[in-house]
Design an enzyme around this catalytic site. Structure first.
Site, PDB file in Angstrom:
ATOM      1  N   GLY A  44     -26.192  27.184  11.690  1.00  0.00           N
ATOM      2  CA  GLY A  44     -26.469  28.489  12.320  1.00  0.00           C
ATOM      3  C   GLY A  44     -27.391  28.311  13.514  1.00  0.00           C
ATOM      4  O   GLY A  44     -27.115  28.798  14.622  1.00  0.00           O
ATOM      5  N   HIS A  45     -28.494  27.589  13.306  1.00  0.00           N
ATOM      6  CA  HIS A  45     -29.411  27.303  14.424  1.00  0.00           C
ATOM      7  C   HIS A  45     -28.680  26.510  15.507  1.00  0.00           C
ATOM      8  O   HIS A  45     -28.837  26.767  16.699  1.00  0.00           O
ATOM      9  CB  HIS A  45     -30.580  26.439  13.945  1.00  0.00           C
ATOM     10  CG  HIS A  45     -31.470  27.075  12.919  1.00  0.00           C
ATOM     11  ND1 HIS A  45     -31.551  26.617  11.626  1.00  0.00           N
ATOM     12  CD2 HIS A  45     -32.333  28.114  13.004  1.00  0.00           C
ATOM     13  CE1 HIS A  45     -32.423  27.338  10.955  1.00  0.00           C
ATOM     14  NE2 HIS A  45     -32.915  28.260  11.754  1.00  0.00           N
ATOM     15  N   LYS A 157     -27.411  36.936  12.469  1.00  0.00           N
ATOM     16  CA  LYS A 157     -27.827  36.965  11.057  1.00  0.00           C
ATOM     17  C   LYS A 157     -29.037  37.879  10.884  1.00  0.00           C
ATOM     18  O   LYS A 157     -29.155  38.599   9.897  1.00  0.00           O
ATOM     19  CB  LYS A 157     -28.160  35.533  10.632  1.00  0.00           C
ATOM     20  CG  LYS A 157     -29.117  35.425   9.472  1.00  0.00           C
ATOM     21  CD  LYS A 157     -28.458  34.834   8.276  1.00  0.00           C
ATOM     22  CE  LYS A 157     -29.317  34.909   7.063  1.00  0.00           C
ATOM     23  NZ  LYS A 157     -30.688  34.479   7.286  1.00  0.00           N
TER      24      LYS A 157
HETATM   25  P1  AMP Z   1     -35.178  31.099  11.732  1.00  0.00           P
HETATM   26  O1  AMP Z   1     -35.421  29.635  11.821  1.00  0.00           O
HETATM   27  O2  AMP Z   1     -34.723  31.568  10.401  1.00  0.00           O
HETATM   28  O3  AMP Z   1     -36.316  31.908  12.306  1.00  0.00           O
HETATM   29  O4  AMP Z   1     -33.950  31.396  12.701  1.00  0.00           O
HETATM   30  C1  AMP Z   1     -33.970  31.049  14.064  1.00  0.00           C
HETATM   31  C2  AMP Z   1     -32.791  31.677  14.753  1.00  0.00           C
HETATM   32  O5  AMP Z   1     -31.580  31.206  14.171  1.00  0.00           O
HETATM   33  C3  AMP Z   1     -32.780  33.214  14.641  1.00  0.00           C
HETATM   34  O6  AMP Z   1     -32.386  33.775  15.882  1.00  0.00           O
HETATM   35  C4  AMP Z   1     -31.757  33.438  13.571  1.00  0.00           C
HETATM   36  O7  AMP Z   1     -31.126  34.692  13.656  1.00  0.00           O
HETATM   37  C5  AMP Z   1     -30.775  32.312  13.840  1.00  0.00           C
HETATM   38  N1  AMP Z   1     -29.980  32.035  12.643  1.00  0.00           N
HETATM   39  C6  AMP Z   1     -30.446  31.746  11.410  1.00  0.00           C
HETATM   40  N2  AMP Z   1     -29.428  31.616  10.531  1.00  0.00           N
HETATM   41  C7  AMP Z   1     -28.296  31.830  11.240  1.00  0.00           C
HETATM   42  C8  AMP Z   1     -26.906  31.849  10.903  1.00  0.00           C
HETATM   43  N3  AMP Z   1     -26.482  31.614   9.660  1.00  0.00           N
HETATM   44  N4  AMP Z   1     -26.016  32.116  11.886  1.00  0.00           N
HETATM   45  C9  AMP Z   1     -26.445  32.373  13.153  1.00  0.00           C
HETATM   46  N5  AMP Z   1     -27.736  32.373  13.531  1.00  0.00           N
HETATM   47  C10 AMP Z   1     -28.646  32.101  12.589  1.00  0.00           C
END
Ligand code: AMP
Length: 285
Positions: A44-45, A157
């Protein structure tokens, strides 16, 4: 500048050095994309990194577990930290620079300035986690000061988070283009999340119920049901083995609640599986 022991990617922990590197690239005519993350990276990231690589000359990823977006009793202390693994993944992908500051570099003693974007941050996620979006908006603004990127990349997400960021960028006239990428899922539909690492085998099965309940909402709508109350009831039944925090139906691009589906509608939900809090969303209509 530092190089990590496991990879050759440029790793910075100093805000001043990161700013200087980004400005030097921009003054040389290169565009810069920023992907803010809390690390423990997954596909996702990396889809956000790919989106930046496709549009920008240089891609910066920040890896920072931001304490101000965690509430008391949340998982700040146990949040997964795997920086060397993240660096390897980012180097393979073609990322230029990783900004991974210590908390003290981001929040000096006496830090007292926070960004409050107003009503879009108060419902749903904001109601369950009252200081969360204040922390998110504050850290993203700080990251954009340190890394004055041409474009910044976020994932769908965290749907409500994307609205919070867009509102801040608009209200504060930030000179950055916000890009939002689709949700990346596991083969069984579970939205990828760093927090999925907390799930046991049986909790992992329960985690799939979030996506199943969203697909159920889509199916009911495609079969003619437009009343939110009826769809919510069926979703809650599907989610019975989890602890549902909220199920929200909002007009696409907003957090404005709807009671019947009359156009593109975001269904967003949060549920606890054991101790792990999961979120997901899907657009129907
Ligand atoms: P985080 O590390 O959880 O703060 O996420 C960092 C970025 O990655 C944020 O913009 C999230 O929305 C994005 N992100 C996390 N999981 C996913 C996913 N499964 N699909 C798309 N983007 C994601």
């Amino acid at each position: 500048m530092a190089r990590s022991s496991a990879s050759n990617i440029r790793l910075e922990s100093s805000a001043a050095e990161t700013y200087a590197a980004v400005r030097a690239a921009q003054l040389a005519g290169e565009s810069v994309g920023l992907v803010p993350t809390m690390g423990a990276l997954h596909e996702g990231h990396l889809s956000l990194v790919d989106a930046s690589l496709a549009e920008c000359d240089r891609t910066v990823v920040s890896v920072f577990v931001n304490p101000t977006q965690f509430g008391p009793g949340e998982d700040l202390a146990s949040y997964p930290l795997v920086l060397e693994q993240d660096l390897r993944l980012l180097e393979e992908r073609g990322c230029w620079l990783v900004f991974a500051p210590q908390a003290g570099e981001m929040y000096k003693p006496g830090h007292g300035t926070y960004v409050d974007v107003g009503s879009v941050a108060t419902l749903y996620e904001g109601a369950c986690r009252p200081t969360h979006f204040r922390g998110v908006a504050t850290v993203v603004l700080k990251l954009l000061q340190i890394i004055p990127a041409d474009r910044a990349y976020f994932g769908r997400k965290d749907y409500q988070q994307t609205l919070v960021i867009r509102k801040m960028v608009s209200d504060l006239n930030l000179p950055v283009e916000v890009r939002v990428s689709p949700i990346v899922r596991e083969a069984d539909g579970l939205a990828m999340s760093s927090r999925n690492a907390y799930l046991s085998e049986s909790e992992r099965q329960q985690g799939c119920l979030l996506w199943q309940s969203l697909k159920l909402a889509e199916k009911m709508y495609s079969e003619g049901e437009t009343e939110v109350a009826a769809i919510t009831k069926a979703m809650k039944e599907r989610l019975a083995s989890t602890e549902v925090e909220y199920i929200a139906f909002a007009a696409e691009g907003t957090m404005d609640e709807v009671t019947s589906i009359e156009g593109p509608t975001v269904v967003a939900l949060a549920a606890r599986v054991g101790k792990t809090r999961l979120i997901d969303n899907h657009t129907i209509g």
